[in-house]
Design a protein around this motif. Structure first.
Motif, PDB file in Angstrom:
ATOM      1  N   LEU A  13     -37.845  -1.647  15.982  1.00 32.67           N
ATOM      2  CA  LEU A  13     -37.610  -0.296  16.222  1.00 32.67           C
ATOM      3  C   LEU A  13     -38.153   0.274  17.521  1.00 32.67           C
ATOM      4  O   LEU A  13     -39.309  -0.216  17.881  1.00 32.67           O
ATOM      5  N   LEU A  14     -37.424   0.653  18.431  1.00 33.43           N
ATOM      6  CA  LEU A  14     -37.914   1.071  19.835  1.00 33.43           C
ATOM      7  C   LEU A  14     -37.705   2.623  20.271  1.00 33.43           C
ATOM      8  O   LEU A  14     -36.483   3.314  20.106  1.00 33.43           O
ATOM      9  N   PRO A  15     -38.784   3.412  19.992  1.00 33.81           N
ATOM     10  CA  PRO A  15     -38.581   4.884  20.533  1.00 33.81           C
ATOM     11  C   PRO A  15     -38.211   5.020  22.021  1.00 33.81           C
ATOM     12  O   PRO A  15     -38.769   4.391  22.889  1.00 33.81           O
ATOM     13  N   TRP A  53     -40.364   3.736   7.737  1.00 33.57           N
ATOM     14  CA  TRP A  53     -41.045   2.740   8.176  1.00 33.57           C
ATOM     15  C   TRP A  53     -40.693   1.340   7.403  1.00 33.57           C
ATOM     16  O   TRP A  53     -40.800   0.219   8.067  1.00 33.57           O
ATOM     17  N   SER A  54     -40.420   1.777   6.131  1.00 35.83           N
ATOM     18  CA  SER A  54     -39.902   0.336   5.196  1.00 35.83           C
ATOM     19  C   SER A  54     -38.771  -0.337   5.638  1.00 35.83           C
ATOM     20  O   SER A  54     -38.563  -1.681   5.549  1.00 35.83           O
ATOM     21  N   ARG A  55     -37.984   0.137   6.734  1.00 38.16           N
ATOM     22  CA  ARG A  55     -36.787  -0.603   7.052  1.00 38.16           C
ATOM     23  C   ARG A  55     -37.044  -1.308   8.333  1.00 38.16           C
ATOM     24  O   ARG A  55     -36.108  -2.078   8.756  1.00 38.16           O
ATOM     25  N   TYR A  56     -38.365  -1.371   8.612  1.00 45.00           N
ATOM     26  CA  TYR A  56     -38.588  -2.125  10.123  1.00 45.00           C
ATOM     27  C   TYR A  56     -39.764  -3.118  10.051  1.00 45.00           C
ATOM     28  O   TYR A  56     -40.916  -2.714   9.247  1.00 45.00           O
ATOM     29  N   ASP A  57     -39.682  -4.068  10.837  1.00 48.63           N
ATOM     30  CA  ASP A  57     -40.850  -4.828  10.835  1.00 48.63           C
ATOM     31  C   ASP A  57     -41.754  -5.002  12.004  1.00 48.63           C
ATOM     32  O   ASP A  57     -42.849  -5.103  11.827  1.00 48.63           O
ATOM     33  N   VAL A  58     -41.130  -4.632  13.193  1.00 47.26           N
ATOM     34  CA  VAL A  58     -41.698  -4.618  14.472  1.00 47.26           C
ATOM     35  C   VAL A  58     -41.331  -3.285  15.062  1.00 47.26           C
ATOM     36  O   VAL A  58     -40.205  -2.899  15.330  1.00 47.26           O
ATOM     37  N   GLY A  84     -48.709  -4.789   6.989  1.00 44.21           N
ATOM     38  CA  GLY A  84     -47.905  -6.057   7.393  1.00 44.21           C
ATOM     39  C   GLY A  84     -46.874  -5.887   8.474  1.00 44.21           C
ATOM     40  O   GLY A  84     -46.350  -6.842   9.220  1.00 44.21           O
ATOM     41  N   GLY A  85     -46.864  -4.691   9.031  1.00 45.74           N
ATOM     42  CA  GLY A  85     -46.129  -4.499  10.241  1.00 45.74           C
ATOM     43  C   GLY A  85     -46.611  -5.070  11.514  1.00 45.74           C
ATOM     44  O   GLY A  85     -47.978  -5.357  11.798  1.00 45.74           O
ATOM     45  N   THR A  86     -45.765  -5.321  12.429  1.00 43.50           N
ATOM     46  CA  THR A  86     -46.247  -5.575  13.756  1.00 43.50           C
ATOM     47  C   THR A  86     -46.132  -4.449  14.849  1.00 43.50           C
ATOM     48  O   THR A  86     -44.949  -4.033  15.020  1.00 43.50           O
ATOM     49  N   LEU A  87     -46.972  -4.023  15.497  1.00 45.89           N
ATOM     50  CA  LEU A  87     -46.986  -3.367  16.712  1.00 45.89           C
ATOM     51  C   LEU A  87     -46.992  -3.935  17.885  1.00 45.89           C
ATOM     52  O   LEU A  87     -48.108  -4.646  18.115  1.00 45.89           O
ATOM     53  N   VAL A  88     -46.204  -3.828  18.779  1.00 35.32           N
ATOM     54  CA  VAL A  88     -46.130  -4.593  20.210  1.00 35.32           C
ATOM     55  C   VAL A  88     -46.265  -3.436  21.080  1.00 35.32           C
ATOM     56  O   VAL A  88     -45.249  -2.609  21.467  1.00 35.32           O
ATOM     57  N   ASN A 237     -41.684 -14.038  21.421  1.00 32.68           N
ATOM     58  CA  ASN A 237     -42.751 -14.524  20.571  1.00 32.68           C
ATOM     59  C   ASN A 237     -43.185 -13.363  19.861  1.00 32.68           C
ATOM     60  O   ASN A 237     -43.729 -13.662  18.366  1.00 32.68           O
ATOM     61  N   ALA A 238     -43.854 -12.234  20.554  1.00 33.67           N
ATOM     62  CA  ALA A 238     -44.469 -11.261  19.797  1.00 33.67           C
ATOM     63  C   ALA A 238     -43.406 -10.633  18.738  1.00 33.67           C
ATOM     64  O   ALA A 238     -44.064 -10.342  17.621  1.00 33.67           O
ATOM     65  N   LEU A 239     -42.151 -10.474  18.877  1.00 32.44           N
ATOM     66  CA  LEU A 239     -41.378  -9.933  18.082  1.00 32.44           C
ATOM     67  C   LEU A 239     -40.991 -10.969  17.113  1.00 32.44           C
ATOM     68  O   LEU A 239     -40.872 -10.488  15.617  1.00 32.44           O
ATOM     69  N   PHE A 240     -41.121 -12.124  17.108  1.00 33.08           N
ATOM     70  CA  PHE A 240     -40.516 -13.057  15.867  1.00 33.08           C
ATOM     71  C   PHE A 240     -41.668 -13.699  15.187  1.00 33.08           C
ATOM     72  O   PHE A 240     -41.578 -14.117  14.130  1.00 33.08           O
TER      73      PHE A 240
END
Length: 248
Positions: A13-15, A53-58, A84-88, A237-240
């Motif tokens: 997800l990208l705002p 939020w449940s629809r996204y991992d990153v 368990g989500g990832t924030l970049v 790498n951060a995404l995957f």
């Protein structure tokens, strides 16, 4: 074997929208859509309250006005990361994440000031009004290249073969090294300046400072890409591999 971990295609997800850096968001969108062929969901900041939020991992955040994630929305983001989500967080967003308590092992950054400002506070020294532009301009980091030392054993270092990694910096956020010795993925070397103008004061402050930090919040990860990540594979790498990052 514990040496092998499953990798899933991340739902990213990208705002975007008013107040958010169009340049940074556009760079990431182009990288994923055109160079990698990877889908990314873009949401306008005005619709942030409708995010499931449940629809996204990153979640990828770029610089800009991030006030759309205040209050209950910030609490929701924090809970999502903990589950368990990832924030970049990129550049200015990295500073925002640290200031809002999303990085337990990383303190909030400082913002660069001119020597004139510092001396004026300490010694009440007068400085001529006409010199303000000169002093501020001399301390701005308008775009320069720096050498980092990259931890090749970290998930974010996957695919790299050399510890030496140049990065691009064009901002004045200064992070201190975290006390946890395992979470600084890339650190500027002791003599890091490669190209571009920089004042002696800023060169001294930046030497040995972090460029990439990967912290853990609950079961999730928070990756701070303090410098521009779009010239290397750190962002991918951060995404995957974000869900495999831990802070020992």
């Amino acid at each position: 074997s514990r040496g092998f971990l499953p990798v899933h295609a991340p739902r990213v997800l990208l705002p975007v929208g008013e107040g958010v850096s169009g340049y940074e968001a556009g760079q990431i969108w182009h990288l994923l859509d055109q160079r990698v062929g990877m889908p990314v969901t873009k949401v306008d900041v005005s619709d942030a309250g409708r995010i499931d939020w449940s629809r996204y991992d990153v979640l990828v955040l770029v610089s800009g006005d991030l006030s759309f994630l205040e209050g209950a929305r910030l609490d929701g983001l924090r809970a999502w990361i903990r589950s368990g989500g990832t924030l970049v967080a990129v550049r200015g967003a990295a500073a925002w994440a640290a200031r809002n308590g999303l990085t337990p092992n990383v303190g909030a950054p400082t913002v660069g000031r001119t020597p004139g400002e510092e001396s004026a506070e300490q010694d009440s020294e007068r400085i001529d009004y006409g010199r303000s532009g000169e002093l501020q301009g001399a301390q701005a980091i308008g775009g320069s290249i720096w050498q980092t030392d990259l931890d090749l054993t970290h998930p974010l270092g996957f695919g790299y073969t050399r510890r030496s990694l140049p990065v691009w910096r064009d901002h004045s956020f200064f992070f201190a090294l975290p006390e946890n010795p395992y979470i600084t993925v890339a650190r500027l070397t002791d003599d890091p300046h490669l190209s571009g103008y920089v004042s002696d004061e800023n060169a001294t402050r930046l030497a040995g400072s972090p460029s990439v930090i990967a912290d853990q919040l609950g079961q999730g990860s928070v990756v701070l890409l303090i410098d521009n990540p779009n010239f290397n594979r750190l962002l991918l790498n951060a995404l995957f591999f974000g869900d495999h990052i831990r802070a020992p």
